[in-house]
Design a protein around this motif. Structure first.
Motif, PDB file in Angstrom:
ATOM      1  N   ARG A  68      26.512  -0.750  68.239  1.00 29.66           N
ATOM      2  CA  ARG A  68      27.365   0.144  69.030  1.00 29.66           C
ATOM      3  C   ARG A  68      27.453  -0.334  70.482  1.00 29.66           C
ATOM      4  N   ASN A  69      26.314  -0.727  71.060  1.00 30.69           N
ATOM      5  CA  ASN A  69      26.337  -1.182  72.452  1.00 30.69           C
ATOM      6  C   ASN A  69      27.095  -2.488  72.618  1.00 30.69           C
ATOM      7  N   ILE A  70      26.994  -3.377  71.655  1.00 30.50           N
ATOM      8  CA  ILE A  70      27.786  -4.612  71.697  1.00 30.50           C
ATOM      9  C   ILE A  70      29.281  -4.276  71.681  1.00 30.50           C
ATOM     10  N   ARG A  71      29.657  -3.365  70.813  1.00 31.73           N
ATOM     11  CA  ARG A  71      31.073  -2.973  70.733  1.00 31.73           C
ATOM     12  C   ARG A  71      31.547  -2.273  72.010  1.00 31.73           C
ATOM     13  N   ASP A  72      30.698  -1.421  72.569  1.00 30.35           N
ATOM     14  CA  ASP A  72      31.090  -0.647  73.746  1.00 30.35           C
ATOM     15  C   ASP A  72      31.120  -1.465  75.023  1.00 30.35           C
ATOM     16  N   TYR A  73      30.261  -2.472  75.122  1.00 31.03           N
ATOM     17  CA  TYR A  73      30.105  -3.188  76.400  1.00 31.03           C
ATOM     18  C   TYR A  73      30.422  -4.682  76.305  1.00 31.03           C
ATOM     19  N   ILE A  89      24.787  -8.014  62.907  1.00 31.45           N
ATOM     20  CA  ILE A  89      24.919  -8.104  64.365  1.00 31.45           C
ATOM     21  C   ILE A  89      25.875  -9.239  64.741  1.00 31.45           C
ATOM     22  N   MET A  90      25.740 -10.384  64.086  1.00 29.85           N
ATOM     23  CA  MET A  90      26.628 -11.517  64.359  1.00 29.85           C
ATOM     24  C   MET A  90      28.077 -11.180  64.001  1.00 29.85           C
ATOM     25  N   LYS A  91      28.251 -10.467  62.924  1.00 30.77           N
ATOM     26  CA  LYS A  91      29.605 -10.053  62.534  1.00 30.77           C
ATOM     27  C   LYS A  91      30.211  -9.159  63.604  1.00 30.77           C
ATOM     28  N   ALA A  92      29.413  -8.232  64.133  1.00 24.26           N
ATOM     29  CA  ALA A  92      29.901  -7.342  65.194  1.00 24.26           C
ATOM     30  C   ALA A  92      30.268  -8.141  66.445  1.00 24.26           C
ATOM     31  N   ILE A  93      29.451  -9.128  66.784  1.00 24.18           N
ATOM     32  CA  ILE A  93      29.751  -9.977  67.938  1.00 24.18           C
ATOM     33  C   ILE A  93      31.059 -10.729  67.726  1.00 24.18           C
ATOM     34  N   ALA A  94      31.215 -11.342  66.554  1.00 28.15           N
ATOM     35  CA  ALA A  94      32.435 -12.103  66.257  1.00 28.15           C
ATOM     36  C   ALA A  94      33.669 -11.213  66.290  1.00 28.15           C
ATOM     37  N   GLU A  95      33.529  -9.981  65.829  1.00 29.71           N
ATOM     38  CA  GLU A  95      34.668  -9.054  65.789  1.00 29.71           C
ATOM     39  C   GLU A  95      35.163  -8.664  67.181  1.00 29.71           C
ATOM     40  N   THR A  96      34.311  -8.830  68.211  1.00 32.04           N
ATOM     41  CA  THR A  96      34.757  -8.543  69.577  1.00 32.04           C
ATOM     42  C   THR A  96      35.608  -9.672  70.148  1.00 32.04           C
ATOM     43  N   GLY A  97      35.712 -10.774  69.417  1.00 31.42           N
ATOM     44  CA  GLY A  97      36.447 -11.936  69.911  1.00 31.42           C
ATOM     45  C   GLY A  97      35.614 -12.854  70.783  1.00 31.42           C
ATOM     46  N   ASN A 108      13.637  -5.967  78.314  1.00 37.24           N
ATOM     47  CA  ASN A 108      12.982  -4.679  78.075  1.00 37.24           C
ATOM     48  C   ASN A 108      11.873  -4.438  79.101  1.00 37.24           C
ATOM     49  N   SER A 109      11.770  -3.187  79.545  1.00 37.89           N
ATOM     50  CA  SER A 109      10.712  -2.793  80.482  1.00 37.89           C
ATOM     51  C   SER A 109       9.623  -1.996  79.777  1.00 37.89           C
ATOM     52  N   LYS A 110       9.784  -1.805  78.483  1.00 45.15           N
ATOM     53  CA  LYS A 110       8.818  -1.024  77.712  1.00 45.15           C
ATOM     54  C   LYS A 110       7.589  -1.839  77.328  1.00 45.15           C
ATOM     55  N   LEU A 111       7.804  -3.108  77.020  1.00 49.86           N
ATOM     56  CA  LEU A 111       6.742  -3.918  76.425  1.00 49.86           C
ATOM     57  C   LEU A 111       6.474  -5.217  77.180  1.00 49.86           C
ATOM     58  N   ASN A 112       7.499  -6.032  77.350  1.00 47.88           N
ATOM     59  CA  ASN A 112       7.302  -7.391  77.865  1.00 47.88           C
ATOM     60  C   ASN A 112       7.457  -7.539  79.372  1.00 47.88           C
ATOM     61  N   HIS A 113       8.326  -6.750  79.969  1.00 49.83           N
ATOM     62  CA  HIS A 113       8.639  -6.908  81.393  1.00 49.83           C
ATOM     63  C   HIS A 113       8.591  -5.547  82.077  1.00 49.83           C
ATOM     64  N   LYS A 114       7.404  -5.011  82.186  1.00 55.15           N
ATOM     65  CA  LYS A 114       7.199  -3.692  82.769  1.00 55.15           C
ATOM     66  C   LYS A 114       7.863  -3.609  84.142  1.00 55.15           C
ATOM     67  N   ASP A 115       8.619  -2.533  84.357  1.00 53.48           N
ATOM     68  CA  ASP A 115       9.226  -2.199  85.644  1.00 53.48           C
ATOM     69  C   ASP A 115      10.514  -2.974  85.933  1.00 53.48           C
ATOM     70  N   TYR A 116      10.946  -3.868  85.035  1.00 59.58           N
ATOM     71  CA  TYR A 116      12.216  -4.580  85.245  1.00 59.58           C
ATOM     72  C   TYR A 116      13.356  -3.574  85.310  1.00 59.58           C
ATOM     73  N   GLN A 117      14.285  -3.778  86.249  1.00 61.10           N
ATOM     74  CA  GLN A 117      15.292  -2.734  86.469  1.00 61.10           C
ATOM     75  C   GLN A 117      16.504  -2.836  85.545  1.00 61.10           C
ATOM     76  N   CYS A 118      17.009  -4.026  85.315  1.00 57.46           N
ATOM     77  CA  CYS A 118      18.191  -4.171  84.446  1.00 57.46           C
ATOM     78  C   CYS A 118      17.732  -4.171  82.984  1.00 57.46           C
ATOM     79  N   ASP A 119      17.305  -2.998  82.532  1.00 57.70           N
ATOM     80  CA  ASP A 119      16.665  -2.868  81.221  1.00 57.70           C
ATOM     81  C   ASP A 119      17.491  -2.074  80.216  1.00 57.70           C
ATOM     82  N   ARG A 120      18.712  -1.737  80.591  1.00 56.45           N
ATOM     83  CA  ARG A 120      19.621  -1.037  79.674  1.00 56.45           C
ATOM     84  C   ARG A 120      21.015  -1.642  79.819  1.00 56.45           C
ATOM     85  N   THR A 121      21.755  -1.681  78.724  1.00 64.40           N
ATOM     86  CA  THR A 121      23.098  -2.257  78.777  1.00 64.40           C
ATOM     87  C   THR A 121      23.979  -1.487  79.750  1.00 64.40           C
ATOM     88  N   SER A 122      23.847  -0.171  79.770  1.00 66.29           N
ATOM     89  CA  SER A 122      24.674   0.655  80.652  1.00 66.29           C
ATOM     90  C   SER A 122      24.393   0.350  82.128  1.00 66.29           C
TER      91      SER A 122
END
Length: 296
Positions: free
Chosen positions: A225-230, A259-267, A179-193
């Motif tokens: 949703r992001n786990i499922r999409d990406y 969240i763990m169930k969603a992860i497991a469901e992705t295989g 995250n670049s909002k709180l812990n790592h200001k200005d970090y670029q890879c801060d969104r799953t997309s």
């Protein structure tokens, strides 16, 4: 008269007995609620559990290995070559290797760091493979005024020089989402997309993402949703409670079983590593509880 006395005595005994049962039941309930760090968990096998070394730095690596093994944890994240023999001694994996990065802020999105990064990773990738491990962490670095396109282009230029070596050794370079909002200001890879777009541009199974649930809840939310999409771009997961980065119990907002169930469901067959900073005095009990919460 004797009969009345006997009835009184009988009633006293019943009341006393009921109170004793109540006290005993109450103590049993308290004992059940207290986390016991010395009783092994019966894990279901749907999630491969790991733990991040730095969060338990009050333990030396040897002691952490011993405690992790008791819980049923399979590996330890963020340890380098000097600690790998200790992990091997205890039958644990180095589930996310480190030691090639410069730091979190000077990364592949800036060409001025490429020479050093390429040298570091060129040396480390064969070491990871020789030890029988697979994942090696990397970072985008901070934006420092760069737009998305510049960041992607620079990352591609640097990483493309390493991908053939990673493919040769079956090592996966794994970029962490922070995250670049709180812990790592200005970090670029801060969104799953953002990370997923980099994966697409590189087009290799040997470059993927570390989806940190704590960080992504802060910067974008919509975790399931992001786990499922990406999920096809994700090699590894980290956990922690939001807010605070502490225990993942009901003192924070994320519901980890779902969240763990969603992860497991992705295989997903990789690792989920606990990366929370324990607040409780019994840190191992907190770790055990976290594994239990995630063991769906």
């Amino acid at each position: 008269m004797a009969s009345k006395i006997n009835r009184r005595n009988a009633l006293k005994n019943i009341v006393a007995g009921t109170a004793a049962v109540g006290v005993s039941s109450g103590l049993s309930a308290l004992a059940m609620d207290k986390p016991e760090s010395n009783e092994p968990l019966r894990l279901k096998g749907n999630i491969n559990h790991a733990v991040c070394r730095w969060c338990f730095s009050s333990f030396d690596v040897e002691a952490l290995c011993v405690e992790a093994k008791k819980i049923g944890i399979k590996g330890i994240d963020l340890v380098g070559p000097k600690d790998w023999p200790t992990l091997k001694k205890h039958g644990l994996e180095s589930t996310m290797c480190n030691g090639a990065e410069i730091n979190l802020v000077d990364g592949f999105n800036d060409e001025k760091f490429h020479e050093k990064l390429i040298k570091n990773y060129t040396e480390m990738i064969p070491l990871v493979a020789a030890a029988g491990y697979k994942n090696l962490i990397c970072f985008s670095g901070n934006r420092r005024g760069k737009d998305d396109e510049t960041g992607w282009n620079n990352c591609v230029k640097g990483l493309k020089q390493l991908i053939p070596l990673a493919e040769k050794h079956n090592v996966v370079l794994v970029m962490e989402l922070l995250n670049s909002k709180l812990n790592h200001k200005d970090y670029q890879c801060d969104r799953t997309s953002w990370g997923a777009e980099l994966c697409k541009r590189l087009g290799s199974e040997n470059f993927k993402l570390l989806y940190d649930i704590y960080h992504m809840q802060i910067d974008e939310g919509d975790v399931i949703r992001n786990i499922r999409d990406y999920h096809q771009y994700i090699a590894h997961y980290h956990t922690a409670g939001v807010p605070g980065r502490n225990e993942i119990d009901d003192t924070q907002e994320l519901y980890y079983p779902a969240i763990m169930k969603a992860i497991a469901e992705t295989g997903f067959k990789g690792y989920v590593a606990q990366e929370f900073i324990p607040k409780h005095a019994d840190k191992i009990a907190s770790l055990k509880k976290a594994v239990e919460i995630c063991d769906i």
